[in-house]
Scaffold this motif. Structure first.
Motif, mmCIF file in Angstrom:
data_model
loop_
_atom_site.group_PDB
_atom_site.id
_atom_site.type_symbol
_atom_site.label_atom_id
_atom_site.label_comp_id
_atom_site.label_asym_id
_atom_site.label_seq_id
_atom_site.Cartn_x
_atom_site.Cartn_y
_atom_site.Cartn_z
ATOM 1 N N GLY A 38 -57.163 130.030 -77.279
ATOM 2 C CA GLY A 38 -57.988 130.803 -76.355
ATOM 3 C C GLY A 38 -58.556 132.090 -76.923
ATOM 4 O O GLY A 38 -58.858 133.013 -76.170
ATOM 5 N N ARG A 94 -66.894 134.876 -74.043
ATOM 6 C CA ARG A 94 -66.078 135.799 -73.232
ATOM 7 C C ARG A 94 -65.345 135.027 -72.139
ATOM 8 O O ARG A 94 -64.170 135.274 -71.865
ATOM 9 N N ASP A 95 -66.056 134.096 -71.512
ATOM 10 C CA ASP A 95 -65.430 133.267 -70.468
ATOM 11 C C ASP A 95 -64.299 132.433 -71.049
ATOM 12 O O ASP A 95 -63.211 132.348 -70.482
ATOM 13 N N TYR A 96 -64.560 131.800 -72.190
ATOM 14 C CA TYR A 96 -63.547 130.951 -72.838
ATOM 15 C C TYR A 96 -62.288 131.749 -73.164
ATOM 16 O O TYR A 96 -61.177 131.302 -72.900
ATOM 17 N N LYS A 98 -61.455 134.599 -71.875
ATOM 18 C CA LYS A 98 -61.059 135.408 -70.708
ATOM 19 C C LYS A 98 -61.012 136.906 -71.043
ATOM 20 O O LYS A 98 -60.131 137.630 -70.603
ATOM 21 N N GLU A 100 -62.243 140.549 -70.609
ATOM 22 C CA GLU A 100 -62.902 141.302 -69.555
ATOM 23 C C GLU A 100 -63.143 142.758 -69.934
ATOM 24 O O GLU A 100 -64.274 143.191 -70.052
ATOM 25 N N ASP A 116 -58.533 138.649 -75.631
ATOM 26 C CA ASP A 116 -58.328 139.571 -74.526
ATOM 27 C C ASP A 116 -57.065 140.346 -74.857
ATOM 28 O O ASP A 116 -56.055 139.754 -75.284
ATOM 29 N N LYS A 119 -53.843 139.180 -73.120
ATOM 30 C CA LYS A 119 -53.477 137.829 -73.553
ATOM 31 C C LYS A 119 -52.872 137.850 -74.962
ATOM 32 O O LYS A 119 -51.905 137.156 -75.249
#
Length: 143
Positions: A38, A94-96, A98, A100, A116, A119
């Motif tokens: 991720g 960015r979505d993949y 996550k 923010e 992230d 994460k």
């Protein structure tokens, strides 16, 4: 060789500052794509070309090879830095990942990974990153 860990904020437009040491090594153009666990992988032009050479020899008849190429190359983007050393992390990546508000940018030898921040901290402190047991699997490297 990329080494080190850095944390930077992401602005409202999805821009983040690349650490100056990494910017120098990346050069003018660089490439981003989906990574493992991720995160986002970042490659300089030389390493990207090396990966292209390796993957172009994958067999078209192999379903896993076709899947890998789609997952790796379709979301990829060629990017450049602005005058402040920032770049936009594409929305799909960015979505993949996550990502923010804050990103951990880490050097991992021939590539950079963008995570992230929260994460990444969870990943590092989790059982997946048991340094002692991981290094046992690489005894033959004689490190």
């Amino acid at each position: 060789m990329y080494i080190g860990e850095y944390t930077h904020s992401i602005d409202d437009k999805g821009r983040v500052i690349m650490p100056s040491k990494f910017r120098e090594e990346l050069g003018v153009k660089f490439y981003v794509t989906k990574g493992m666990e991720g995160c986002i992988f970042v490659y300089d032009e030389v390493e990207w070309k090396r990966l292209e050479e390796k993957t172009k020899n994958l067999k078209l008849t192999s379903k896993k090879a076709r899947q890998f190429e789609r997952l790796f190359y379709a979301p990829a983007r060629e990017l450049e830095f602005d005058k402040q050393g920032r770049f936009v992390i594409p929305q799909n990546l960015r979505d993949y990942a996550k990502i923010e508000k804050e990103a951990s940018i880490i050097g991992v030898s021939s590539r950079i990974e963008i995570w992230d921040k929260n994460k990444y901290e969870e990943y590092i402190s989790g059982s997946e990153m048991d340094y002692d047991s991981i290094t046992e699997d690489f005894e033959d490297l004689d490190i």
